[in-house]
Design a protein around this motif. Sequence first.
Motif, PDB file in Angstrom:
ATOM      1  N   GLY A 179       0.780  -1.164   0.091  1.00  0.00           N
ATOM      2  CA  GLY A 179       0.038  -0.019   0.213  1.00  0.00           C
ATOM      3  C   GLY A 179       0.888   1.446   0.017  1.00  0.00           C
ATOM      4  O   GLY A 179       0.388   2.005  -0.790  1.00  0.00           O
ATOM      5  N   TYR A 180       1.980   1.306   0.799  1.00  0.00           N
ATOM      6  CA  TYR A 180       2.761   2.301   0.894  1.00  0.00           C
ATOM      7  C   TYR A 180       3.498   2.589  -0.527  1.00  0.00           C
ATOM      8  O   TYR A 180       3.561   3.604  -1.035  1.00  0.00           O
ATOM      9  CB  TYR A 180       3.817   2.114   1.948  1.00  0.00           C
ATOM     10  CG  TYR A 180       5.165   2.969   1.931  1.00  0.00           C
ATOM     11  CD1 TYR A 180       5.024   4.249   2.143  1.00  0.00           C
ATOM     12  CD2 TYR A 180       6.329   2.481   1.646  1.00  0.00           C
ATOM     13  CE1 TYR A 180       6.002   5.336   2.305  1.00  0.00           C
ATOM     14  CE2 TYR A 180       7.274   3.418   1.471  1.00  0.00           C
ATOM     15  CZ  TYR A 180       7.190   4.661   2.058  1.00  0.00           C
ATOM     16  OH  TYR A 180       8.344   5.596   2.056  1.00  0.00           O
ATOM     17  N   ARG A 181       4.009   1.704  -1.094  1.00  0.00           N
ATOM     18  CA  ARG A 181       4.827   1.781  -2.387  1.00  0.00           C
ATOM     19  C   ARG A 181       3.617   2.000  -3.511  1.00  0.00           C
ATOM     20  O   ARG A 181       4.267   2.805  -4.343  1.00  0.00           O
ATOM     21  CB  ARG A 181       5.376   0.428  -2.683  1.00  0.00           C
ATOM     22  CG  ARG A 181       6.574  -0.034  -1.743  1.00  0.00           C
ATOM     23  CD  ARG A 181       7.278  -1.292  -2.079  1.00  0.00           C
ATOM     24  NE  ARG A 181       8.147  -1.612  -1.065  1.00  0.00           N
ATOM     25  CZ  ARG A 181       8.346  -2.787  -0.377  1.00  0.00           C
ATOM     26  NH1 ARG A 181       7.278  -3.462  -0.698  1.00  0.00           N
ATOM     27  NH2 ARG A 181       9.330  -2.875   0.528  1.00  0.00           N
ATOM     28  N   LEU A 182       2.587   1.536  -3.614  1.00  0.00           N
ATOM     29  CA  LEU A 182       1.635   1.905  -4.615  1.00  0.00           C
ATOM     30  C   LEU A 182       1.151   3.493  -4.360  1.00  0.00           C
ATOM     31  O   LEU A 182       0.755   3.939  -5.406  1.00  0.00           O
ATOM     32  CB  LEU A 182       0.422   1.103  -4.634  1.00  0.00           C
ATOM     33  CG  LEU A 182       0.708  -0.435  -5.100  1.00  0.00           C
ATOM     34  CD1 LEU A 182      -0.657  -1.378  -4.716  1.00  0.00           C
ATOM     35  CD2 LEU A 182       1.307  -0.284  -6.562  1.00  0.00           C
ATOM     36  N   THR A 183       1.073   3.907  -3.218  1.00  0.00           N
ATOM     37  CA  THR A 183       0.620   5.327  -2.925  1.00  0.00           C
ATOM     38  C   THR A 183       1.582   6.354  -3.112  1.00  0.00           C
ATOM     39  O   THR A 183       1.165   7.646  -3.454  1.00  0.00           O
ATOM     40  CB  THR A 183      -0.188   5.195  -1.505  1.00  0.00           C
ATOM     41  OG1 THR A 183      -1.135   4.133  -1.581  1.00  0.00           O
ATOM     42  CG2 THR A 183      -0.985   6.422  -1.139  1.00  0.00           C
ATOM     43  N   ILE A 184       2.873   6.148  -2.571  1.00  0.00           N
ATOM     44  CA  ILE A 184       3.853   7.318  -2.289  1.00  0.00           C
ATOM     45  C   ILE A 184       4.855   6.979  -3.442  1.00  0.00           C
ATOM     46  O   ILE A 184       5.393   5.756  -3.326  1.00  0.00           O
ATOM     47  CB  ILE A 184       4.483   7.005  -0.771  1.00  0.00           C
ATOM     48  CG1 ILE A 184       3.370   7.186   0.274  1.00  0.00           C
ATOM     49  CG2 ILE A 184       5.570   8.034  -0.676  1.00  0.00           C
ATOM     50  CD1 ILE A 184       2.523   8.127   0.252  1.00  0.00           C
ATOM     51  N   GLY A 185       5.080   8.013  -4.234  1.00  0.00           N
ATOM     52  CA  GLY A 185       6.218   7.993  -5.318  1.00  0.00           C
ATOM     53  C   GLY A 185       7.556   8.463  -4.581  1.00  0.00           C
ATOM     54  O   GLY A 185       7.439   9.596  -4.355  1.00  0.00           O
ATOM     55  N   GLY A 186       8.588   7.940  -4.741  1.00  0.00           N
ATOM     56  CA  GLY A 186       9.725   8.336  -4.427  1.00  0.00           C
ATOM     57  C   GLY A 186       9.983   8.422  -2.742  1.00  0.00           C
ATOM     58  O   GLY A 186      10.916   9.183  -2.271  1.00  0.00           O
ATOM     59  N   GLY A 187       9.153   7.550  -2.180  1.00  0.00           N
ATOM     60  CA  GLY A 187       9.249   7.549  -0.680  1.00  0.00           C
ATOM     61  C   GLY A 187      10.609   6.793  -0.171  1.00  0.00           C
ATOM     62  O   GLY A 187      11.447   6.427  -0.806  1.00  0.00           O
ATOM     63  N   THR A 188      10.697   6.957   1.124  1.00  0.00           N
ATOM     64  CA  THR A 188      11.694   6.316   1.776  1.00  0.00           C
ATOM     65  C   THR A 188      11.789   4.619   1.459  1.00  0.00           C
ATOM     66  O   THR A 188      10.720   4.233   1.702  1.00  0.00           O
ATOM     67  CB  THR A 188      11.710   6.645   3.649  1.00  0.00           C
ATOM     68  OG1 THR A 188      11.716   7.979   3.497  1.00  0.00           O
ATOM     69  CG2 THR A 188      12.763   5.931   4.077  1.00  0.00           C
ATOM     70  N   PRO A 189      12.910   4.107   1.061  1.00  0.00           N
ATOM     71  CA  PRO A 189      12.803   2.838   0.761  1.00  0.00           C
ATOM     72  C   PRO A 189      12.464   2.015   2.106  1.00  0.00           C
ATOM     73  O   PRO A 189      13.029   2.298   3.306  1.00  0.00           O
ATOM     74  CB  PRO A 189      14.306   2.616   0.440  1.00  0.00           C
ATOM     75  CG  PRO A 189      14.649   3.766  -0.150  1.00  0.00           C
ATOM     76  CD  PRO A 189      14.202   4.831   0.680  1.00  0.00           C
ATOM     77  N   VAL A 190      11.638   1.070   2.072  1.00  0.00           N
ATOM     78  CA  VAL A 190      11.269   0.227   3.319  1.00  0.00           C
ATOM     79  C   VAL A 190      11.444  -1.122   2.739  1.00  0.00           C
ATOM     80  O   VAL A 190      10.735  -1.462   1.646  1.00  0.00           O
ATOM     81  CB  VAL A 190      10.104   0.375   3.690  1.00  0.00           C
ATOM     82  CG1 VAL A 190       9.549  -0.285   5.034  1.00  0.00           C
ATOM     83  CG2 VAL A 190       9.818   1.841   4.119  1.00  0.00           C
ATOM     84  N   GLU A 191      12.051  -2.069   3.600  1.00  0.00           N
ATOM     85  CA  GLU A 191      12.121  -3.511   3.352  1.00  0.00           C
ATOM     86  C   GLU A 191      11.623  -4.470   4.231  1.00  0.00           C
ATOM     87  O   GLU A 191      11.798  -4.123   5.455  1.00  0.00           O
ATOM     88  CB  GLU A 191      13.433  -3.933   2.940  1.00  0.00           C
ATOM     89  CG  GLU A 191      14.268  -3.188   1.801  1.00  0.00           C
ATOM     90  CD  GLU A 191      15.346  -3.588   1.157  1.00  0.00           C
ATOM     91  OE1 GLU A 191      16.044  -4.478   1.949  1.00  0.00           O
ATOM     92  OE2 GLU A 191      15.992  -2.960   0.487  1.00  0.00           O
ATOM     93  N   SER A 192      11.115  -5.607   3.850  1.00  0.00           N
ATOM     94  CA  SER A 192      10.823  -6.553   4.920  1.00  0.00           C
ATOM     95  C   SER A 192      11.614  -7.988   4.692  1.00  0.00           C
ATOM     96  O   SER A 192      11.746  -8.257   3.614  1.00  0.00           O
ATOM     97  CB  SER A 192       9.192  -6.627   5.279  1.00  0.00           C
ATOM     98  OG  SER A 192       8.815  -7.499   3.915  1.00  0.00           O
ATOM     99  N   MET A 193      11.871  -8.622   5.622  1.00  0.00           N
ATOM    100  CA  MET A 193      12.677 -10.049   5.791  1.00  0.00           C
ATOM    101  C   MET A 193      11.933 -10.865   6.535  1.00  0.00           C
ATOM    102  O   MET A 193      12.151 -10.610   7.648  1.00  0.00           O
ATOM    103  CB  MET A 193      13.923  -9.575   5.922  1.00  0.00           C
ATOM    104  CG  MET A 193      14.959 -10.649   5.920  1.00  0.00           C
ATOM    105  SD  MET A 193      15.090 -11.743   4.171  1.00  0.00           S
ATOM    106  CE  MET A 193      15.938 -10.300   3.222  1.00  0.00           C
TER     107      MET A 193
END
Length: 114
Positions: free
Chosen positions: A23-37
């Motif tokens: 949801g974050y990636r689809l909504t915000i363009g050029g935002g802070t990179p966030v990853e999950s593992m």
Amino acid sequence: MSDVAQYEASQRIEQIISSVLIGYRLTIGGGTPVESMPWHRDDSLPRYSVRVSTADDSIVYTALVWAGRDAELEEHLRRWLLQRIHLEGTKRGHGRRPDPWWVRVWQAANPGRT
């Protein structure tokens, strides 16, 4: 909690975290990179856990703590991210289905922009 129950809870935690991050990636363009593992892809993580990371910080969500607390986990992760990401000056993403929650916080950080 049995191993099976912890495994199932960790699967649900992965789903919730993925949903929030998509949801974050689809909504915000050029935002802070966030990853999950997830734990099964990183031997340094506790069993049945998921790490969420930004460049400056990370948090680990474990099945023992978060099992059955889906709505609370989603809210906690969103608030945790808001304290670590920068929305000011970013663009709205062009995803076909922007997340309404991220749209609201983006608009609050970028008044007058659409």
